[in-house]
Design an enzyme around this catalytic site. Structure first.
Site, PDB file in Angstrom:
ATOM      1  N   HIS A  17       0.782  -1.226   0.000  1.00  0.00           N
ATOM      2  CA  HIS A  17       0.000   0.000   0.000  1.00  0.00           C
ATOM      3  C   HIS A  17       0.821   1.288   0.000  1.00  0.00           C
ATOM      4  O   HIS A  17       1.962   1.332   0.467  1.00  0.00           O
ATOM      5  CB  HIS A  17      -0.934   0.013   1.210  1.00  0.00           C
ATOM      6  CG  HIS A  17      -1.913  -1.114   1.201  1.00  0.00           C
ATOM      7  ND1 HIS A  17      -2.808  -1.305   0.181  1.00  0.00           N
ATOM      8  CD2 HIS A  17      -2.124  -2.127   2.075  1.00  0.00           C
ATOM      9  CE1 HIS A  17      -3.546  -2.374   0.437  1.00  0.00           C
ATOM     10  NE2 HIS A  17      -3.144  -2.899   1.570  1.00  0.00           N
ATOM     11  N   ASP A 293       0.995  -7.045   2.741  1.00  0.00           N
ATOM     12  CA  ASP A 293       0.288  -5.950   3.412  1.00  0.00           C
ATOM     13  C   ASP A 293       1.289  -4.917   3.920  1.00  0.00           C
ATOM     14  O   ASP A 293       1.166  -4.392   5.012  1.00  0.00           O
ATOM     15  CB  ASP A 293      -0.599  -6.467   4.548  1.00  0.00           C
ATOM     16  CG  ASP A 293      -1.691  -5.468   4.941  1.00  0.00           C
ATOM     17  OD1 ASP A 293      -1.898  -4.478   4.216  1.00  0.00           O
ATOM     18  OD2 ASP A 293      -2.343  -5.680   5.988  1.00  0.00           O
TER      19      ASP A 293
END
Length: 341
Positions: A17, A293
């Site tokens: 991200h 993640d």
């Protein structure tokens, strides 16, 4: 390097991200998501989300990750007013595209879409794939009160099917009324974790994918592929039971057939070998891909190289109780095939 020994030659991570200063400011202004405030106030996390350069590359090396598919972190632009969501999504996608242009050997990207304006979101997906060469898009379960199966969002799925790119459904916060009824009654810290990474996030993402199935999305688009993180967002572990819904519908294929034929899963930061084995049992080895993640698991990455030599991501894959072929598919082969990277 030969991969017959269980060591993998390449690791691709696909739920990694970032965000932009402008999007961060807008999300803070409009509120409604405590995780944004938390991440913004954590100096290290905020810095890592803003960086798609040398610090990220060094972190990838420490984790044992060769290649990242970048995406804008939750909730993207989906909870913003349309007049803000559209330009902020475009700017954020241009930011990711620039990172990919600078290091095509290390990065690809998923588009973030301004779903408050569904037609504009569909066109932004087309621009990102056709012009910027993105490999798909990341969506979040709701826009306002509406889940992704709402008829207004069908243009997005039509374009994804036409362009033959997958859509990654990332968790998002439940509705406030649901939070009040189901995720409260404890300390504020426990309430928030119960709402997010402890349960609520994942139930929301799995429900969004199940609702898309029940709404006939895969009847209309048989080849469309979805991706779920966090070991399948509860849906994969409950797939056999969810199949009971088939008899209540007029779907052309069973719910279980849709799950096993139109959905991929990733760890998405859940580093559990027994959950990995279950995903492989339900979906098969061709439908499970790797994800970290990042940067939310970055502290593991900073320790990983010293602890394992090849990085904690490679260690997780290479020590998994699965075959060498399954390790290679998890590490990179499935992502290379689906995303064409």
């Amino acid at each position: 390097m030969s991969e017959t020994t269980g060591q993998v030659s390449r690791v691709i991570a696909i739920e990694e991200h970032a965000w932009t200063p402008e999007l961060r400011a807008a999300l803070l202004k409009f509120g409604g998501d405590e995780t944004i405030t938390t991440w913004s106030n954590q100096e290290t996390t905020n810095r890592r989300l803003l960086d798609v350069g040398e610090e990220r590359l060094a972190r990838m090396d420490a984790m044992g990750v060769d290649f990242q598919v970048l995406s804008i972190t939750a909730p993207g632009t989906q909870q913003l007013p349309p007049e803000l969501a559209v330009p902020l999504a475009r700017d954020a996608n241009d930011f990711l595209a620039d990172a990919v242009r600078r290091r095509p050997d290390r990065f690809a990207a998923f588009a973030t879409l301004p779903t408050p304006a569904p037609e504009a979101a569909a066109e932004e997906l087309r621009r990102c794939v056709s012009e910027l060469k993105f490999v798909g898009a990341m969506l979040f379960p709701r826009t306002g009160p509406n889940y992704l199966d709402h008829s207004s969002f069908r243009p997005i799925f039509e374009v994804a099917a036409e362009l033959n790119v997958p859509l990654y459904i990332h968790p998002g916060l439940p509705l406030q009324a649901v939070r009040d009824a189901c995720y409260s009654g404890f300390s504020s810290a426990t309430n928030l974790m119960l709402t997010t990474g402890g349960w609520g996030w994942h139930a929301e993402a799995g429900l969004a994918a199940l609702r898309l199935t029940l709404a006939g999305t895969f009847d209309r688009h048989p080849g469309l592929q979805l991706i779920l993180g966090h070991m399948g967002e509860m849906l994969i572990s409950f797939a056999d039971r969810a199949d009971a819904l088939t008899k209540t519908t007029n779907l052309e294929r069973s719910v279980l057939d849709c799950i096993t034929g139109n959905i991929y899963a990733t760890p998405g930061g859940v580093f559990s070998h027994r959950m990995l084995r279950q995903n492989l049992d339900v979906l098969g080895p061709d439908r499970v891909m790797f994800a970290v993640d990042d940067p939310y698991k970055s502290t593991l990455g900073q320790q990983g190289k010293a602890a394992f030599g090849r990085g904690f991501c490679r260690d997780f894959i290479e020590t998994a109780p699965i075959s060498a072929e399954e390790k290679s598919k998890l590490a990179h082969l499935n992502a290379e095939r689906l995303l064409r990277i």
